[in-house]
Scaffold this motif. Structure first.
Motif, PDB file in Angstrom:
ATOM      1  N   SER A 272       9.161  -1.825   5.942  1.00 26.79           N
ATOM      2  CA  SER A 272       8.697  -3.205   5.731  1.00 26.79           C
ATOM      3  C   SER A 272       7.178  -3.275   5.725  1.00 26.79           C
ATOM      4  O   SER A 272       6.581  -3.983   4.898  1.00 26.79           O
ATOM      5  CB  SER A 272       9.260  -4.116   6.825  1.00 26.79           C
ATOM      6  OG  SER A 272      10.660  -4.098   6.850  1.00 26.79           O
ATOM      7  N   THR A 273       6.525  -2.550   6.624  1.00 29.29           N
ATOM      8  CA  THR A 273       5.062  -2.548   6.679  1.00 29.29           C
ATOM      9  C   THR A 273       4.459  -1.916   5.433  1.00 29.29           C
ATOM     10  O   THR A 273       3.527  -2.457   4.834  1.00 29.29           O
ATOM     11  CB  THR A 273       4.592  -1.799   7.934  1.00 29.29           C
ATOM     12  OG1 THR A 273       5.127  -2.431   9.096  1.00 29.29           O
ATOM     13  CG2 THR A 273       3.077  -1.783   8.016  1.00 29.29           C
ATOM     14  N   VAL A 274       5.000  -0.777   5.030  1.00 33.96           N
ATOM     15  CA  VAL A 274       4.459  -0.071   3.856  1.00 33.96           C
ATOM     16  C   VAL A 274       4.617  -0.912   2.596  1.00 33.96           C
ATOM     17  O   VAL A 274       3.671  -1.071   1.805  1.00 33.96           O
ATOM     18  CB  VAL A 274       5.152   1.296   3.699  1.00 33.96           C
ATOM     19  CG1 VAL A 274       4.737   1.954   2.391  1.00 33.96           C
ATOM     20  CG2 VAL A 274       4.800   2.209   4.873  1.00 33.96           C
ATOM     21  N   LEU A 275       5.789  -1.483   2.395  1.00 31.46           N
ATOM     22  CA  LEU A 275       6.038  -2.256   1.174  1.00 31.46           C
ATOM     23  C   LEU A 275       5.206  -3.532   1.128  1.00 31.46           C
ATOM     24  O   LEU A 275       4.610  -3.863   0.090  1.00 31.46           O
ATOM     25  CB  LEU A 275       7.527  -2.590   1.066  1.00 31.46           C
ATOM     26  CG  LEU A 275       8.465  -1.434   0.729  1.00 31.46           C
ATOM     27  CD1 LEU A 275       9.914  -1.891   0.796  1.00 31.46           C
ATOM     28  CD2 LEU A 275       8.146  -0.862  -0.645  1.00 31.46           C
ATOM     29  N   SER A 276       5.148  -4.267   2.239  1.00 30.59           N
ATOM     30  CA  SER A 276       4.403  -5.526   2.230  1.00 30.59           C
ATOM     31  C   SER A 276       2.906  -5.284   2.040  1.00 30.59           C
ATOM     32  O   SER A 276       2.238  -6.034   1.321  1.00 30.59           O
ATOM     33  CB  SER A 276       4.654  -6.286   3.533  1.00 30.59           C
ATOM     34  OG  SER A 276       4.272  -5.508   4.654  1.00 30.59           O
ATOM     35  N   ILE A 277       2.360  -4.237   2.645  1.00 25.69           N
ATOM     36  CA  ILE A 277       0.933  -3.936   2.472  1.00 25.69           C
ATOM     37  C   ILE A 277       0.659  -3.462   1.048  1.00 25.69           C
ATOM     38  O   ILE A 277      -0.349  -3.853   0.441  1.00 25.69           O
ATOM     39  CB  ILE A 277       0.484  -2.891   3.507  1.00 25.69           C
ATOM     40  CG1 ILE A 277       0.501  -3.496   4.897  1.00 25.69           C
ATOM     41  CG2 ILE A 277      -0.903  -2.352   3.177  1.00 25.69           C
ATOM     42  CD1 ILE A 277       0.143  -2.518   5.994  1.00 25.69           C
ATOM     43  N   ALA A 278       1.526  -2.628   0.498  1.00 20.89           N
ATOM     44  CA  ALA A 278       1.318  -2.135  -0.870  1.00 20.89           C
ATOM     45  C   ALA A 278       1.340  -3.283  -1.876  1.00 20.89           C
ATOM     46  O   ALA A 278       0.461  -3.392  -2.743  1.00 20.89           O
ATOM     47  CB  ALA A 278       2.388  -1.096  -1.213  1.00 20.89           C
ATOM     48  N   ILE A 279       2.327  -4.164  -1.757  1.00 17.79           N
ATOM     49  CA  ILE A 279       2.416  -5.294  -2.690  1.00 17.79           C
ATOM     50  C   ILE A 279       1.257  -6.264  -2.476  1.00 17.79           C
ATOM     51  O   ILE A 279       0.655  -6.765  -3.437  1.00 17.79           O
ATOM     52  CB  ILE A 279       3.768  -6.007  -2.527  1.00 17.79           C
ATOM     53  CG1 ILE A 279       4.908  -5.062  -2.895  1.00 17.79           C
ATOM     54  CG2 ILE A 279       3.825  -7.261  -3.399  1.00 17.79           C
ATOM     55  CD1 ILE A 279       6.283  -5.631  -2.635  1.00 17.79           C
ATOM     56  N   GLY A 280       0.914  -6.537  -1.215  1.00 19.95           N
ATOM     57  CA  GLY A 280      -0.204  -7.436  -0.944  1.00 19.95           C
ATOM     58  C   GLY A 280      -1.527  -6.888  -1.438  1.00 19.95           C
ATOM     59  O   GLY A 280      -2.374  -7.645  -1.939  1.00 19.95           O
ATOM     60  N   ALA A 281      -1.742  -5.569  -1.326  1.00 21.72           N
ATOM     61  CA  ALA A 281      -2.988  -4.966  -1.802  1.00 21.72           C
ATOM     62  C   ALA A 281      -3.101  -5.078  -3.324  1.00 21.72           C
ATOM     63  O   ALA A 281      -4.164  -5.415  -3.859  1.00 21.72           O
ATOM     64  CB  ALA A 281      -3.060  -3.503  -1.367  1.00 21.72           C
ATOM     65  N   VAL A 282      -2.020  -4.803  -4.028  1.00 21.47           N
ATOM     66  CA  VAL A 282      -2.051  -4.911  -5.498  1.00 21.47           C
ATOM     67  C   VAL A 282      -2.255  -6.361  -5.914  1.00 21.47           C
ATOM     68  O   VAL A 282      -3.038  -6.653  -6.834  1.00 21.47           O
ATOM     69  CB  VAL A 282      -0.752  -4.333  -6.091  1.00 21.47           C
ATOM     70  CG1 VAL A 282      -0.708  -4.575  -7.600  1.00 21.47           C
ATOM     71  CG2 VAL A 282      -0.655  -2.841  -5.807  1.00 21.47           C
ATOM     72  N   ASN A 283      -1.569  -7.302  -5.248  1.00 21.00           N
ATOM     73  CA  ASN A 283      -1.757  -8.717  -5.587  1.00 21.00           C
ATOM     74  C   ASN A 283      -3.183  -9.173  -5.324  1.00 21.00           C
ATOM     75  O   ASN A 283      -3.787  -9.883  -6.145  1.00 21.00           O
ATOM     76  CB  ASN A 283      -0.781  -9.571  -4.771  1.00 21.00           C
ATOM     77  CG  ASN A 283       0.647  -9.434  -5.240  1.00 21.00           C
ATOM     78  OD1 ASN A 283       0.902  -8.963  -6.345  1.00 21.00           O
ATOM     79  ND2 ASN A 283       1.582  -9.837  -4.401  1.00 21.00           N
ATOM     80  N   GLY A 284      -3.733  -8.804  -4.160  1.00 26.67           N
ATOM     81  CA  GLY A 284      -5.100  -9.197  -3.859  1.00 26.67           C
ATOM     82  C   GLY A 284      -6.108  -8.595  -4.815  1.00 26.67           C
ATOM     83  O   GLY A 284      -7.074  -9.265  -5.212  1.00 26.67           O
ATOM     84  N   TYR A 285      -5.891  -7.353  -5.203  1.00 30.51           N
ATOM     85  CA  TYR A 285      -6.775  -6.690  -6.172  1.00 30.51           C
ATOM     86  C   TYR A 285      -6.707  -7.376  -7.530  1.00 30.51           C
ATOM     87  O   TYR A 285      -7.738  -7.634  -8.174  1.00 30.51           O
ATOM     88  CB  TYR A 285      -6.364  -5.230  -6.271  1.00 30.51           C
ATOM     89  CG  TYR A 285      -6.854  -4.500  -7.493  1.00 30.51           C
ATOM     90  CD1 TYR A 285      -8.209  -4.241  -7.698  1.00 30.51           C
ATOM     91  CD2 TYR A 285      -5.949  -4.049  -8.465  1.00 30.51           C
ATOM     92  CE1 TYR A 285      -8.648  -3.561  -8.821  1.00 30.51           C
ATOM     93  CE2 TYR A 285      -6.377  -3.362  -9.576  1.00 30.51           C
ATOM     94  CZ  TYR A 285      -7.725  -3.126  -9.758  1.00 30.51           C
ATOM     95  OH  TYR A 285      -8.156  -2.448 -10.871  1.00 30.51           O
TER      96      TYR A 285
END
Length: 322
Positions: A125-138
């Motif tokens: 859950s941590t890995v997926l949410s951070i990965a998706i959030g990083a791409v969205n923020g970028y």
């Protein structure tokens, strides 16, 4: 010619003397200023600040002290009602019982099963949410597709909607795709709930970076993923640490979503703790309950102690700007 050389040497000597005098005056000024600083160190305002911090620390540490002391007392001492007294005969048997043999309902296998369930839930859950959030923020910071403002507003709206409001619709949706009461289902739920906050966190961090870096990478021929993986992601260590701390502590401490979506075979540690405390067969074992509570909170506490300075560095470097 000799006269000119002598004159130049004299000038150099005078400059050295002036520099030495300046250094001496600076040192003397610093030394003169030190007693003043020491004299002003304990002003009434500073004393009040320290007094407030000490009282606040004692206020928050008192429950932890009670839990620690109670968890190493035998029940004979707990029955005496000496809540704040140190144990006369300390024992670690309540800890072993909480970990291995405490009853969590119909089963008496301790809280260790909930620990590994929580690990299995928290890591993906941590890995997926951070990965998706990083791409969205970028993407929202540098590429700005059409409707980026509307999409960002929708994501932020999702960050402030209480989880209780969305429990029933999510139950129906997961049941329709056969993910209800499964490990992938609870991981998906935590990823969905974590994505808005992670998007906001990474967007604000990337918005504080110089736009010239992105333009230079575009001129060099970098595409969406190449710029993200080779330029932005290596610069994101501080905010990634902040995101990991937020997600791990939030998911590990979650009770409602784990109770509803995890199913009986994947109940997290917080749900198992609730079952231990509410399962009473005869005398209530307060020392076992306190030991189980501390065991449940060890992972977030250890995470804060180990990576606390990284968390502060991430905050200070613009992780929550904007």
């Amino acid at each position: 010619m000799a006269y000119v050389v002598k004159q130049e040497k004299a000038v150099v000597a005078l400059a050295a003397v002036d520099a030495a005098a300046a250094n001496d005056s600076d040192i003397g000024g610093a030394q003169a200023a030190r007693p003043r600083r020491r004299a002003l160190a304990w002003t009434p305002a500073r004393a009040g600040v320290y007094a407030f911090l000490i009282v606040a620390a004692l206020f928050f540490l008192l429950p932890l002290y009670v839990m620690l002391v109670t968890s190493v007392k035998p029940m004979e001492e707990i029955r005496l009602g000496t809540l704040f007294a140190l144990p006369v005969k300390a024992t670690l048997e309540p800890w072993a019982q909480a970990w291995r043999s405490a009853c969590t309902g119909l089963e008496c296998e301790g809280i260790r099963g909930g620990f590994w369930n929580s690990v299995a839930i928290v890591v993906p859950s941590t890995v997926l949410s951070i990965a998706i959030g990083a791409v969205n923020g970028y993407a929202l910071s540098f590429w700005r597709p059409r409707g980026a403002g509307v999409l960002f507003a929708v994501l932020m709206m999702g960050a402030f909607i209480p989880a209780q409001v969305m429990v029933y619709p999510l139950v129906r949706v997961l049941a329709s795709v056969n993910l209800f009461s499964t490990l992938p289902g609870i991981v998906l739920i935590h990823t969905i709930f974590g994505m808005p906050v992670m998007t906001l966190l990474f967007r604000n961090y990337y918005a504080a970076l110089p736009l010239e870096l992105f333009k230079a990478a575009r001129i060099d021929g970098g595409g969406f993923w190449r710029i993200f993986l080779q330029l932005m992601l290596p610069m994101s260590t501080p905010v990634i640490v902040v995101a990991v701390i937020m997600q791990v502590t939030g998911i590990w401490n979650d009770f409602l979503l784990g109770l509803v979506f995890a199913g009986s075979e994947h109940l997290p540690m917080t749900v198992q703790l609730n079952n231990i405390i509410n399962t009473t067969t005869g005398e209530r074992l307060y020392n076992v309950n306190m030991a189980a509570t501390i065991l449940t909170s060890l992972v977030p506490l250890a995470l804060y102690f180990i990576s606390g300075r990284w968390f502060v560095r991430g905050i200070a470097s613009g992780a929550v700007k904007g």
